[in-house]
Scaffold this active site. Sequence first.
Site, short mmCIF file in Angstrom:
data_model
loop_
_atom_site.label_atom_id
_atom_site.label_comp_id
_atom_site.label_asym_id
_atom_site.label_seq_id
_atom_site.Cartn_x
_atom_site.Cartn_y
_atom_site.Cartn_z
N CYS A 150 17.95 49.14 67.58
CA CYS A 150 18.58 48.38 66.50
C CYS A 150 17.55 47.94 65.46
CB CYS A 150 19.32 47.15 67.03
SG CYS A 150 20.68 47.56 68.09
N ASP A 204 15.39 33.99 63.83
CA ASP A 204 16.07 34.74 64.87
C ASP A 204 15.22 34.61 66.13
OD1 ASP A 204 16.65 36.70 66.72
OD2 ASP A 204 16.86 38.32 65.26
N LYS A 212 20.02 36.84 76.83
CA LYS A 212 18.61 37.24 76.85
C LYS A 212 17.74 36.14 77.46
CE LYS A 212 19.13 40.00 72.65
NZ LYS A 212 19.05 41.41 73.04
N HIS A 259 15.54 42.99 63.57
CA HIS A 259 16.66 43.64 64.27
C HIS A 259 17.80 43.82 63.26
CE1 HIS A 259 20.11 43.71 67.11
NE2 HIS A 259 19.23 44.05 68.03
N GLN A 265 14.33 36.86 70.77
CA GLN A 265 13.21 37.27 71.62
C GLN A 265 12.13 36.19 71.70
OE1 GLN A 265 13.53 39.85 73.43
NE2 GLN A 265 15.20 40.89 72.35
#
Lengths: 152, 428
Positions: free
Chosen positions: B385, B221, B247, B144, B224
């Site tokens: 993104c 990261d 999220k 991202h 997700q």
Amino acid sequence: MTELRELYQQVILDHNRNPRNFGALENADRHKEGYNPLCGDHLHIYLNVDGEDLITDIHFDGSGCAISKASASLMTQMVKGKTAQEARDAFERFQSLVTSEMDTPVDLEEVGKLAVFAGVREFPMRVKCATLAWHTMKSALDGKHDSQITTE
Amino acid sequence: MTVTVAQQRPMISPQVGQTTGGGLDVESIRRDFPILGRAVRDRRLIYLDNAATTQKPRSVIEAIERFYEEDNANIHRGVHLLSQQATFAYERARGRIATFINAPESSECIFLRGTTEATNLVAHGYCRPRCGPGDEIIITHMEHHSNIVPWQLLCEATGATLRVVPIDDEGVLDLKEYESLLNDKTCLVAVAHASNVLGTVNPIRQMSEFAHRHGAVVFVDGAQGAPHLPVDVQELGCDFYAFSGHKLFGPTGIGVLWGQHALLDDMSPYEGGGSMIQSVTLESSTYADVPTRFEAGTPDISGAIGLSAAVDYLNRFGMEAIAAYEDELLEYAHQRLADVDGIRLIGTAPGKVSVVAFALADAHPHDIGTILDMEGIAVRTGHHCAQPLMSRFGVPAMARASFAFYNTRDEVDALVTGIGKIREVLGG
Ligand SMILES: Cc1ncc(COP(=O)(O)O)c(C=O)c1O
């Protein structure tokens, strides 16, 4: 479906499938790149303007959604053979058409063929798609050479 | 590669005819999310944009409301009762969230605005003093923008070099290439736990082992990852793990950076202000311990409490069960979508999280998005993104349906029907 039919009028779909004045213009004396980073619409406008400020030729290429492509295609037809000032006036009329309130009556005499874009008013997120080519053309006319403009 | 992913997340094979895999009562879960009851354009909302942000269960909304109605005060500052209650609630939230990701100590969890701020904090606080010309940062081609740009800024500022691990056409990282990129100049590896576009789950444990052999640290990261997978930071073996509350069924404006205590302790502050100091004179200050050192100013107190309520809600079902349900739903979505004329599914790695990106011949994603919206179906369109990823797959933009555990097979069916309408509208 009615709003969608309003948005995706036959004329728009036709120009999307068979864009007019599509492809780079060899030896164009002005070129400008337009980009909408939000949705990835990306196009180039090529212009020839003579000593009298007359737009003798205009082409576009690039990739984008149906709305942005059809808008670019119709625009090239509309401003070809017009003066730079007439093209700027058309830009103003188009801009106020697609950003007007939904229930504002469309003055057909004023906007002519561009009236097919009145459905965009129902979809605020799509106004940028419809105006990208116009912004790019205007800034090419304003003579800002070979730089990129964005709408987001 | 496949084996590694499978090891990290055991795939539970779907039973024929079962609609609630993982033992979830999805109909009852849906009733916990007030927004799922609303109509969009006179149709039932079908929300398939969960990778952008998730909807919030009533318990989260109520926890925030309760905080403002009963406990609201600033934290760590007052001797009065409300301040004590607010401080207690904020720190308890930290503890709950630490348990959720199996952090060894709750002080290793820093409350920040989200994944983006966490990434920037690590770039500034960890890498900046340690990197110079000749040093290297490794990212991957599927990141991202928030896991690309902070590293580019770091490289610009320090003269370090950015290296990129390539991916194959399925969307799987090239681990051989990764191994060969690692060397003693590598300062940090930044990698997504799961890709927001491809759904690919990366083999963090293995990647961390490789990196550690070269003395590099690993930043994950987890934006997700956390919403779809059980996360155990000790099991993953990474050094930093970041995720965003919004999220993960929690509120916007709050997120978490977990880091190994020794690393955090060795980092200088990122922002200066109140709370993050031990003592201040007009000449100089000494800094507070972690995590407070990195939480300058008044934090998002109600956000932390809301996020902790989200974690409590998820714990009712367990992330294993949620992942199993989503696996099945994803499998079903892949099957149904693969049959659509002219569709190209982008991201076909084994063991994905429940994200399906696709392109349609002759229809631009933006038109897809508008036409589906008229059916009440919310999907994301655009570059997500992740522009380098768009170039990798040779498209300017994609459409993406991303599922949460409140989504159903009926909604997948509605998506497929909606995609059928696109051709009807656009003709050709
Ligand atoms: C993989 C990934 N990383 C990072 C982010 C950034 O998260 P936030 O905007 O919450 O900071 C996102 C959000 O879209 C994401 O999907």
